[in-house]
Design a protein around this motif. Structure first.
Motif, PDB file in Angstrom:
ATOM      1  N   THR A 114       0.874  -1.160   0.098  1.00 27.05           N
ATOM      2  CA  THR A 114       0.082  -0.013   0.012  1.00 27.05           C
ATOM      3  C   THR A 114       0.897   1.304   0.131  1.00 27.05           C
ATOM      4  O   THR A 114       2.130   1.274   0.369  1.00 27.05           O
ATOM      5  N   ALA A 115       0.156   2.419  -0.227  1.00 28.02           N
ATOM      6  CA  ALA A 115       1.000   3.510   0.046  1.00 28.02           C
ATOM      7  C   ALA A 115       1.524   4.107   1.180  1.00 28.02           C
ATOM      8  O   ALA A 115       2.618   4.753   1.235  1.00 28.02           O
TER       9      ALA A 115
ATOM     10  N   VAL B   4       9.283   5.385  -6.705  1.00 33.05           N
ATOM     11  CA  VAL B   4      10.938   5.399  -6.401  1.00 33.05           C
ATOM     12  C   VAL B   4      11.305   6.404  -5.542  1.00 33.05           C
ATOM     13  O   VAL B   4      11.156   7.666  -5.920  1.00 33.05           O
ATOM     14  N   ALA B   5      11.815   6.366  -4.398  1.00 37.18           N
ATOM     15  CA  ALA B   5      12.066   7.322  -3.381  1.00 37.18           C
ATOM     16  C   ALA B   5      13.751   7.384  -3.241  1.00 37.18           C
ATOM     17  O   ALA B   5      14.451   8.751  -3.112  1.00 37.18           O
ATOM     18  N   ALA B   6      14.472   6.356  -3.357  1.00 41.02           N
ATOM     19  CA  ALA B   6      16.149   6.657  -3.188  1.00 41.02           C
ATOM     20  C   ALA B   6      16.554   5.173  -4.237  1.00 41.02           C
ATOM     21  O   ALA B   6      15.992   4.256  -4.440  1.00 41.02           O
ATOM     22  N   GLY B   7      17.868   5.299  -4.247  1.00 38.34           N
ATOM     23  CA  GLY B   7      18.689   4.297  -4.894  1.00 38.34           C
ATOM     24  C   GLY B   7      20.029   4.101  -4.255  1.00 38.34           C
ATOM     25  O   GLY B   7      20.722   4.993  -3.750  1.00 38.34           O
TER      26      GLY B   7
ATOM     27  N   GLY C  75       1.235  -0.836  -5.373  1.00 37.51           N
ATOM     28  CA  GLY C  75       0.021   0.032  -4.562  1.00 37.51           C
ATOM     29  C   GLY C  75       0.535   1.396  -3.939  1.00 37.51           C
ATOM     30  O   GLY C  75       0.087   1.873  -3.117  1.00 37.51           O
ATOM     31  N   GLY C  76       1.565   1.930  -4.882  1.00 40.99           N
ATOM     32  CA  GLY C  76       2.111   3.353  -4.424  1.00 40.99           C
ATOM     33  C   GLY C  76       3.102   3.314  -3.243  1.00 40.99           C
ATOM     34  O   GLY C  76       3.297   4.392  -2.766  1.00 40.99           O
ATOM     35  N   ALA C  77       3.461   1.923  -2.815  1.00 38.26           N
ATOM     36  CA  ALA C  77       4.474   2.164  -1.800  1.00 38.26           C
ATOM     37  C   ALA C  77       5.836   2.719  -2.351  1.00 38.26           C
ATOM     38  O   ALA C  77       6.251   2.714  -3.544  1.00 38.26           O
ATOM     39  N   ARG C  78       6.479   3.405  -1.512  1.00 38.89           N
ATOM     40  CA  ARG C  78       7.685   4.020  -1.559  1.00 38.89           C
ATOM     41  C   ARG C  78       8.693   3.110  -1.885  1.00 38.89           C
ATOM     42  O   ARG C  78       8.732   2.238  -0.949  1.00 38.89           O
TER      43      ARG C  78
END
Length: 247
Positions: free
Chosen positions: A41-42, A104-107, A71-74
């Motif tokens: 989920t988000a 995508v929030a970070a790599g 599901g919109g999860a970061r």
């Protein structure tokens, strides 16, 4: 909830992910799991961690990740490599994650012991790596807590480089006791459960999980092929490469 979506046949990728941040594991090596039933989920955070195979995401990991409902999860994308290069792995992983519904929030690009030529990056992630990765997570968590939804710029090319043409298929020696542990654990089902001495080269991805798991030490890479690979990697793996964070 924090999840770890891991493809870690020999444990290096999982060691990196655990050093970054523990979470509930979804094992992308599990060839029998119905990944279409995995739904996030988000409100969730997913650490999606894979090794770089020739500068690409391993094919089974890509196929299984594509079935997951993000599901919109970061998503925090983690590419693990054996001190050579990771090339297009993070770019491909980002495309796969976005297509599966993740944000995508970070790599992170991190080094772990090479799964085949183990003299390269031996013992990594070491304590210094783990300290760096924990520091990375502090920065990632701060971004998540701030609700910062900017998408990081990740290295890599599109179109991606060609995948590996041929895997290094482990050999089985006379020491094999036929226990079947390798066949049960093989991420692609390449090893015959009825006769574990037989490996289907068309299905084997050369992940070396069977080599690490064999209680009789009966499986190993071909010595000549391993020597050739080691000679090829020697100049490419010279020096200690450091972990990288992309926010």
């Amino acid at each position: 909830m924090i999840y770890q979506l891991l493809f870690s046949p020999t444990g290096g990728t999982r060691a990196v992910a655990d050093a970054l941040c523990p979470g509930q594991v979804i094992d992308l090596c599990d060839r029998d799991r119905d990944f279409a039933s995995v739904t996030l989920t988000a409100d969730d955070v997913a650490i999606i961690a894979v090794p770089s195979y020739g500068g690409r995401v391993p094919v089974p990991a890509a196929r299984r990740l594509a079935q997951v409902q993000g599901g919109g999860a970061r998503a925090v994308l983690v590419c693990v490599y054996g001190n050579r290069a990771y090339e297009d792995t993070l770019a491909e992983l980002a495309d796969l994650a976005e297509a599966a519904g993740f944000r995508v929030a970070a790599g992170v690009a991190a080094v772990a012991e090479h799964s085949i030529a183990r003299q390269f990056a031996a013992g990594r992630p070491d304590e210094a790596d783990k300290a760096v990765l924990q520091g990375f997570w502090g920065k990632i968590q701060a971004k998540l807590d701030a609700g910062n939804d900017t998408v990081p710029t990740l290295p890599g090319n599109r179109p991606y480089k060609p995948g590996m043409a041929k895997a290094m298929v482990p050999r089985t020696s006379k020491r094999c006791i036929g226990c079947g542990r390798c066949a049960a654990a093989c991420p692609t089902g390449a090893i015959d459960a009825a006769d574990p001495r037989q490996t289907d080269p068309a299905r084997c991805i050369g992940c070396m999980r069977c080599v690490r798991l064999c209680p009789a030490e009966a499986r190993s890479p071909d010595p000549q092929a391993l020597a050739a690979l080691s000679a090829h990697l020697e100049p490419l793996c010279a020096g200690r490469k450091e972990n990288e964070l992309f926010l």
